[in-house]
Enzyme design. Structure first.
Site: not given
Length: 693
Positions: A29, A615
């Site tokens: 839309c 990490h």
């Protein structure tokens, strides 16, 4: 660069909703991609919303799913449809040809209500573009009238402005006048009826021949009477010996909606009766033969009566209790729009313009829209203050779509429905704007027309302000609605304290990861400079063939790591290590180019240019160094196996964080190959990644 980004966004969206094989159909839309999926149960909404360019995601009943993009939805839609996998995907149809798939699953006790509002929504939604275009054309005319250039409000515009004005007038009236034909086309398409058949039946009431039936001189059997209250003329013609009420159907929307609903029944019945080889001839023929007279004699007058009756009821409320009306409209819209229940009111606006010559709903509605945009402006202010790049981009796009297009969906789905604190503050803005219209409308307008009115179907944006009258009441009201909502959001924030802390931690995590990823190239320059200054030292450089495990534990694939940045390989190929001990050692020999204060990560540049990131844990930057005892500093040279840090794994787990440690080669693309070695238990230093230069 832009096309690359859009292509990446398209691929990520398709992947996030389950891939091409999970997509039955895709349409869009004004602001949203609308998916019909085979199975929407497994979609992660946060994952979809984290994609660059996505403003929000909206699960719906059944397996329907909406992804809010904003004004660039057409570009993203095209990018998705042009993906090689989508071209061959079964059910991936174009926006112009896709028909709503039959709902295989029941949607509860009120499924018919859901279907009814879908019917309304899908009949209007494709017309938003031309309705917006028409509203801007009339807005320009209103500005010219205000400046005294053209008589926009003149009684006899043809005489006052001449052919030029009539031509300009035709440009925007074309949308409104032929709107019933357009609605009939979309409604028929929605109900799986030949859309051109629906348009043709409605167009029969717009032909010069039908319109000429009101000529009493030409057709003595036609009688016309004038309504003394409305000043309108009503005519009745005798057709086949029966009285037919003649109406002007320009701008009417209830008539095509009712007509197509009945046409669908007739159409399906005829398709069952006639063999397929003759359906092309007899189904359209008999449908027209039945539905055109039925529409002219019964459905048309009934639709006019329905629209007029509803409009008259609201007009009575607006005249009798303008304060109540001006407050109710902006307060109910924030709840109607997200559910798609605002379409009946939009239909009434169009009916009012056609029947009364003006509409009185859009003025108070503007208070809601600008309160919505004001709340978004408050979010934008806070995101700029907090340096929240993602939310700043989202709010900027949503605010632009609102202020210049009058479209609220990017704000609603991208921001407001995601942060529940916004709605109460926005509602205060709606109340303030509606109350202002009610007070000023009561004091400064009188008679049958109270409050703020407009003669056009206008999207309530900055560009369409001139179409409202009295313009000064409208401007004051929407300004109050905007600034009240904006100030309340700024003062009290749109996030809970927990959401604010989470956003801050996420930003710090992103900044830390970015620093780790970008620091290595800087180190590479300094390493090259040092090598040039001392060529004799190059003989002692250590070549990197493997990356060792920094910790003892179980090696897993990045696919199993619960961090989308690492699992997507955005920072490079590597592995995860589920640790069994808290001693963190250097996986390679090289120079530490990054050691953040939090101690949760280490970036190492090897002598031959391999950049490795360790990490420790997921989102552990939020611990701000707690449970981490760092043994090294930035710029220090380490040998493989040297201690980097001692980590309290139990403390990290008790704080609610995953201890999985990620090891990646951040410059993977510069290597010939980077191969993870997974699925085994390892001791510190044992190979987990093979690297080929």
């Amino acid at each position: 660069m832009q096309s690359t980004t859009q292509g990446s966004t398209a691929e990520q969206i398709v992947s996030a909703v389950g891939g091409p094989e999970n997509i039955i159909s895709l349409t869009h839309c004004a602001t949203r991609l609308r998916f019909e999926l085979r199975d929407a149960a497994g979609i992660s909404q946060p994952a979809v919303e984290s994609i660059d360019g996505v403003l929000g995601a909206v699960p719906q009943s059944g397996d329907r799913y909406q992804v809010v993009i904003g004004g660039g939805v057409q570009t993203v839609y095209n990018a998705i449809m042009n993906l090689p996998d989508m071209r061959g995907a079964k059910g991936a149809l174009s926006d112009a040809d896709v028909k709503a798939a039959a709902r295989a699953k029941a949607r509860g006790k009120v499924a018919w209500v859901d279907a009814f509002f879908e019917y309304l929504s899908d009949s209007f939604r494709p017309l938003l573009g031309v309705l917006l275009g028409g509203s801007l054309i009339i807005a320009i005319a209103a500005v010219l009238d205000a400046l005294g250039i053209v008589p926009f409000q003149g009684v006899d515009r043809a005489a006052e402005a001449g052919a030029t004005w009539i031509f300009w007038d035709a440009m925007w009236r074309a949308v409104l006048y032929f709107l019933p034909i357009m609605v009939a086309y979309n409604a028929a398409k929605k109900l799986d009826v030949d859309p051109w058949l629906g348009a043709t039946i409605m167009a029969a009431l717009f032909t010069p021949e039908f319109m000429s039936l009101t000529d009493t001189a030409k057709f003595p059997g036609t009688t016309c009477t004038t309504n003394p209250t409305l000043g309108t003329e009503s005519c009745v013609a005798t057709i086949f010996g029966l009285p037919m009420q003649l109406n002007g159907y320009g701008g009417q929307v209830f008539v095509p909606l009712m007509m197509v609903a009945i046409l669908a029944l007739v159409y399906r019945f005829l398709k069952k009766v006639f063999p397929e080889n003759v359906q092309m001839v007899f189904v359209p023929f008999l449908s027209m033969l039945v539905m055109i007279p039925l529409t002219a004699f019964l459905i048309g007058p009934l639709g006019i009566w329905l629209g007029t009756g509803l409009g008259a009821g609201l007009a009575w409320l607006n005249t009798s209790a303008p304060m109540v009306f001006a407050i109710i409209i902006p307060l109910i819209y924030p709840f109607l729009v997200p559910l798609g229940l605002h379409w009946p009111l939009n239909a009434l606006m169009l009916a009012n313009i056609q029947t009364l010559g003006y509409d009185f709903i859009q003025g108070p509605m503007g208070a809601w829209n600008f309160a919505c945009f004001g709340a978004t402006a408050g979010v934008l202010f806070l995101s700029m203050r907090d340096k929240d790049t993602v939310m700043r981009q989202t709010a900027t796009g949503a605010l632009a779509a609102g202020l210049f297009g009058g479209i609220s969906e990017p704000s609603l789905y991208g921001i407001h429905l995601r942060f529940k604190r916004i709605y109460p503050r926005m509602l205060v803005g709606c109340l303030a704007g509606g109350l202002t219209i009610g007070i000023l409308g009561t004091l400064f307008t009188s008679g049958d027309v109270r409050g703020v009115t407009t003669g056009a179907f206008a999207f309530t944006s900055l560009l369409t302000i001139p179409v409202f009258n009295p313009i000064w009441i409208y401007v004051v009201s929407i300004a109050i609605a905007f600034f009240v909502a904006m100030v309340l959001v700024i003062i009290s924030d749109y996030r809970t304290p927990e959401q604010k802390a989470e956003a801050l931690a996420a930003r710090e995590q992103a900044e830390a990861d970015l620093a780790l990823a970008t620091a290595a190239p800087v180190a590479a320059t300094s390493t090259a400079t040092a090598a040039a200054a001392a060529p004799a030292a190059t003989a002692t450089l250590v070549a990197t063939a493997v990356v060792g495990s920094p910790m003892a534990g179980r090696v897993v694939s990045l696919d199993d790591v619960e961090d989308k940045v690492f699992s997507s390989r955005a920072l490079g190929e590597g592995v995860g290590v589920v640790p069994t001990a808290g001693r963190v050692t250097a996986p390679v020999t090289g120079t530490l180019v990054t050691v953040p204060k939090s101690g949760h990560a280490f970036g190492i540049k090897t002598d031959d240019g391999v950049e490795v990131l360790v990490h420790v844990g997921i989102d552990t930057v939020r611990l701000k160094g707690e449970h981490f005892d760092v043994a090294v500093t930035k710029g220090q040279r380490v040998e493989a196996g040297d201690l980097l840090a001692d980590v309290n794994l139990d403390g990290i787990r008790e704080a609610g964080y995953d201890t999985t440690t990620i090891v990646v080669v951040t410059n993977t693309k510069a290597m010939a190959s980077v191969t993870p070695i997974t699925g085994s238990d390892v001791a510190p230093g044992e190979p987990v990644i093979e690297v080929t230069r």
